[in-house]
Design an enzyme around this catalytic site. Structure first.
Site, PDB file in Angstrom:
ATOM      1  N   GLU A 110      -7.293   8.521   6.464  1.00  0.00           N
ATOM      2  CA  GLU A 110      -7.567   9.205   7.729  1.00  0.00           C
ATOM      3  C   GLU A 110      -8.059  10.646   7.551  1.00  0.00           C
ATOM      4  O   GLU A 110      -7.386  11.592   7.997  1.00  0.00           O
ATOM      5  CB  GLU A 110      -6.328   9.185   8.628  1.00  0.00           C
ATOM      6  CG  GLU A 110      -5.790   7.794   8.915  1.00  0.00           C
ATOM      7  CD  GLU A 110      -4.689   7.788   9.966  1.00  0.00           C
ATOM      8  OE1 GLU A 110      -4.196   8.859  10.345  1.00  0.00           O
ATOM      9  OE2 GLU A 110      -4.318   6.678  10.423  1.00  0.00           O
ATOM     10  N   GLU A 138      -3.314  -0.099   8.223  1.00  0.00           N
ATOM     11  CA  GLU A 138      -2.112   0.282   8.984  1.00  0.00           C
ATOM     12  C   GLU A 138      -2.220  -0.277  10.385  1.00  0.00           C
ATOM     13  O   GLU A 138      -3.292  -0.254  10.990  1.00  0.00           O
ATOM     14  CB  GLU A 138      -1.959   1.812   9.122  1.00  0.00           C
ATOM     15  CG  GLU A 138      -1.525   2.519   7.876  1.00  0.00           C
ATOM     16  CD  GLU A 138      -1.393   4.024   8.081  1.00  0.00           C
ATOM     17  OE1 GLU A 138      -1.125   4.470   9.217  1.00  0.00           O
ATOM     18  OE2 GLU A 138      -1.575   4.751   7.091  1.00  0.00           O
ATOM     19  N   ASN A 179      -7.126   1.923  10.088  1.00  0.00           N
ATOM     20  CA  ASN A 179      -5.803   2.088  10.700  1.00  0.00           C
ATOM     21  C   ASN A 179      -5.995   2.043  12.208  1.00  0.00           C
ATOM     22  O   ASN A 179      -6.745   2.849  12.765  1.00  0.00           O
ATOM     23  CB  ASN A 179      -5.178   3.426  10.314  1.00  0.00           C
ATOM     24  CG  ASN A 179      -4.852   3.500   8.839  1.00  0.00           C
ATOM     25  OD1 ASN A 179      -4.957   2.521   8.109  1.00  0.00           O
ATOM     26  ND2 ASN A 179      -4.450   4.681   8.392  1.00  0.00           N
ATOM     27  N   TYR A 183      -3.893   1.684  15.964  1.00  0.00           N
ATOM     28  CA  TYR A 183      -2.616   1.667  16.685  1.00  0.00           C
ATOM     29  C   TYR A 183      -2.764   1.402  18.179  1.00  0.00           C
ATOM     30  O   TYR A 183      -1.995   0.670  18.769  1.00  0.00           O
ATOM     31  CB  TYR A 183      -1.874   2.993  16.489  1.00  0.00           C
ATOM     32  CG  TYR A 183      -1.327   3.124  15.089  1.00  0.00           C
ATOM     33  CD1 TYR A 183      -0.088   2.589  14.770  1.00  0.00           C
ATOM     34  CD2 TYR A 183      -2.061   3.728  14.082  1.00  0.00           C
ATOM     35  CE1 TYR A 183       0.418   2.659  13.478  1.00  0.00           C
ATOM     36  CE2 TYR A 183      -1.567   3.797  12.782  1.00  0.00           C
ATOM     37  CZ  TYR A 183      -0.327   3.260  12.492  1.00  0.00           C
ATOM     38  OH  TYR A 183       0.162   3.312  11.217  1.00  0.00           O
ATOM     39  N   ARG A 208       0.859  -1.186   0.000  1.00  0.00           N
ATOM     40  CA  ARG A 208       0.000   0.000   0.000  1.00  0.00           C
ATOM     41  C   ARG A 208       0.894   1.235   0.000  1.00  0.00           C
ATOM     42  O   ARG A 208       1.709   1.415   0.911  1.00  0.00           O
ATOM     43  CB  ARG A 208      -0.907  -0.002   1.239  1.00  0.00           C
ATOM     44  CG  ARG A 208      -1.686   1.276   1.401  1.00  0.00           C
ATOM     45  CD  ARG A 208      -2.624   1.278   2.612  1.00  0.00           C
ATOM     46  NE  ARG A 208      -3.259   2.577   2.688  1.00  0.00           N
ATOM     47  CZ  ARG A 208      -3.198   3.412   3.725  1.00  0.00           C
ATOM     48  NH1 ARG A 208      -2.578   3.065   4.833  1.00  0.00           N
ATOM     49  NH2 ARG A 208      -3.782   4.586   3.673  1.00  0.00           N
ATOM     50  N   HIS A 225      -2.792  10.875   0.851  1.00  0.00           N
ATOM     51  CA  HIS A 225      -2.201  10.650   2.173  1.00  0.00           C
ATOM     52  C   HIS A 225      -1.505  11.955   2.567  1.00  0.00           C
ATOM     53  O   HIS A 225      -0.302  11.998   2.792  1.00  0.00           O
ATOM     54  CB  HIS A 225      -1.252   9.458   2.142  1.00  0.00           C
ATOM     55  CG  HIS A 225      -0.971   8.839   3.488  1.00  0.00           C
ATOM     56  ND1 HIS A 225      -1.113   7.497   3.755  1.00  0.00           N
ATOM     57  CD2 HIS A 225      -0.536   9.387   4.654  1.00  0.00           C
ATOM     58  CE1 HIS A 225      -0.774   7.247   5.015  1.00  0.00           C
ATOM     59  NE2 HIS A 225      -0.414   8.384   5.579  1.00  0.00           N
TER      60      HIS A 225
HETATM   61  C1  FCB Z   1      -1.039   7.222  10.816  1.00  0.00           C
HETATM   62  C2  FCB Z   1      -0.620   7.735   9.457  1.00  0.00           C
HETATM   63  C3  FCB Z   1       0.696   7.205   8.985  1.00  0.00           C
HETATM   64  C4  FCB Z   1       1.712   7.117  10.113  1.00  0.00           C
HETATM   65  C5  FCB Z   1       1.130   6.416  11.304  1.00  0.00           C
HETATM   66  C6  FCB Z   1       2.080   6.240  12.451  1.00  0.00           C
HETATM   67  O1  FCB Z   1      -1.924   8.128  11.393  1.00  0.00           O
HETATM   68  O2  FCB Z   1      -1.599   7.404   8.501  1.00  0.00           O
HETATM   69  O3  FCB Z   1       1.127   8.026   7.922  1.00  0.00           O
HETATM   70  O4  FCB Z   1       2.181   8.367  10.416  1.00  0.00           O
HETATM   71  O5  FCB Z   1      -0.022   7.085  11.751  1.00  0.00           O
END
Ligand code: FCB
Length: 461
Positions: A167, A366, A299, A301, A78, A122
């Site tokens: 995002e 992500e 995405n 985290y 990607r 992006h």
């Molecule tokens: C996300 C972004 C990516 C990267 C990660 C850590 O929000 O999409 O570009 O910075 O965080």
């Protein structure tokens, strides 16, 4: 006793990057200035004054990078397209050199047996469009469609997986409200307008991508964290509602036919942020935004545990990780971004999105962690915390699928260490190490382990 976690045969294992974070060559071959070029070249905006001027020099090193991806066994990659490389002024005559670059990249990936997943936006908006008003201006959404048309006419015969936006919440809120990201504005009303035009541009671009890229699958990528109140106090619960409303529901609800969440509109009306209401919505907009898509990209985290300053704290700590893991934060549970490792949140997010909104399928577009571990004396990079992070999140993906979520693939963030926005090069998310002086790439242990997972299509839990 160990359990074998086995993924379905056609599961898409990939890694992700974005144009500004890796390409460099910021003004090469006719490329125009982007808002991130402009932002980084403005003193005081990015940590230590770092920029993406060179980054991973992927613009020149892409053949080696494809070779590396092949060696890692990746099935998909990607990446994003830099709008100002294609249309230096945002609109008008395309820059042939920019289109050629991505066309060669796509050919190289296909020749290596790697499926390209292309993100159109992006975050690197042409500066010329920002000067004309940026995302708060409706004209930017119209221009995005021209850009999507130019790119998909050229690549649509070979690229069959398209992501309109990455995002949009971060673009709107960090770019136009908090100002931490380019273009660095601090105006919530402008940010709300921006959010609408981002969603609208998605809705308008989807049919164009389908027309130019027959048989392609098209979607959008949202960042959806797992938001929890730190306690059951009314103040914490209400703040969690607001955070989830702003970051998740403000985007998921209109995309999936529910319109903008009324509680958020009411809050912003009460605070005086929307003196003219939602006057930027024109007839047909909400219909355009709900255009059917083939997948939703997520995405993920970390989780957000939300505490209100005004909450009654008596007996109020049950969800609060600060209470569970007192400072200094144990790197097993906290990455160097200060983000908590919480794979259960990915399970929760995937379940929520599927069962609540019913997208046809999902991708994790992500997921990853920032740790700066470099090479030991023997040259190995033992990034154990990242490896364990991936393992936990792969298991969460598998559990979601067992629960019925149609998850079709997973993209690690990131293929390689790169320019981490306002944090510059201080945060390393790569499964491959990058030496930013020599531009040498070294696969970390996490990448080698990932290669084995891909080969076996699973792992021992
Ligand atoms: C996300 C972004 C990516 C990267 C990660 C850590 O929000 O999409 O570009 O910075 O965080």
């Amino acid at each position: 006793m160990t359990d074998k976690i086995q993924f379905p045969k056609d599961f898409v294992w990939g890694a992700a990057t974005s144009s500004y974070q890796i390409e460099g060559a910021w003004n090469a071959d006719g490329k125009g200035e982007s808002i991130w070029d402009h932002f980084c070249h403005t003193p005081g905006k990015v940590k230590d004054g770092e920029t993406g001027d060179l980054a991973c020099d992927h613009y020149h090193l892409w053949p080696e990078d494809i070779k590396m991806m092949k060696e890692l066994g990746l099935k998909a990659y990607r990446f994003s397209i830099a709008w100002p490389r294609i249309l230096p002024e945002g609109r008008g005559a395309p820059n042939a050199a920019g289109l050629d670059f991505y066309s060669r990249l796509v050919d190289g990936l296909l020749a290596a047996g790697i499926t390209p997943f292309v993100t159109l936006y992006h975050w690197d908006l042409p500066q010329a469009l920002q000067d004309a008003g940026g995302w708060p201006a409706r004209a930017t959404a119209e221009t995005f469609v021209e850009y999507a048309d130019v790119v998909s006419r050229r690549l649509g015969d070979r690229v069959k997986n398209w992501i309109t936006h990455n995002e949009p919440a971060v673009v709107a809120w960090l770019g136009y409200h908090t100002g931490e990201h380019a273009p660095g504005l601090q105006d919530l009303n402008a940010a709300i307008r921006a959010s609408h035009h981002l969603l609208l541009s998605h809705g308008w671009a989807v049919p164009v991508l389908r027309r130019n890229s027959p048989g392609a699958e098209v979607g959008i990528t949202l960042n959806v964290g797992w938001t929890m109140a730190a306690s059951n106090s009314a103040a914490d619960l209400d703040l969690a509602r607001q955070v989830d409303g702003m970051w998740a529901r403000w985007f998921t609800d209109p995309l999936y036919r529910r319109g903008y969440p009324a509680d958020m509109t009411a809050d912003w009306t009460a605070s005086g942020t929307l003196p003219n209401g939602l006057d930027f919505i024109q007839p047909g907009d909400m219909q355009a935004i709900t255009v059917p898509t083939d997948f939703l990209g997520v995405n993920y985290y970390t989780r957000a545990v939300v505490r209100s300053e005004t909450a009654d704290r008596v007996g109020a700590a049950q969800n609060d990780p600060q209470a569970v893991f007192p400072a200094p934060k144990d790197p097993k549970h906290w990455s160097e971004m200060g983000w908590e490792t919480y794979p259960e949140g990915l399970l929760g997010v995937l379940g929520r999105l599927y069962f609540d909104y019913q997208p046809l399928k999902l991708y994790v577009t992500e997921n990853g962690a920032s740790y700066s571990a470099g090479a030991d004396a023997d040259g190995h990079i033992r990034d154990t915390h990242r490896l364990n992070y991936l393992r936990g999140h792969f298991a969460a993906c598998h559990r979601a699928m067992q629960a019925g979520v149609p998850l079709a693939g997973y993209f690690a963030w990131s293929l390689m260490d790169n320019f981490e926005w306002a944090f510059g090069y201080s945060q390393r998310f790569g499964i491959v190490w990058v030496d930013f002086t020599s531009q040498k790439r070294i696969p970390k242990d996490s990448a080698l382990w990932y290669r084995q997972v891909i080969t076996d299509n699973g792992f021992e839990a």
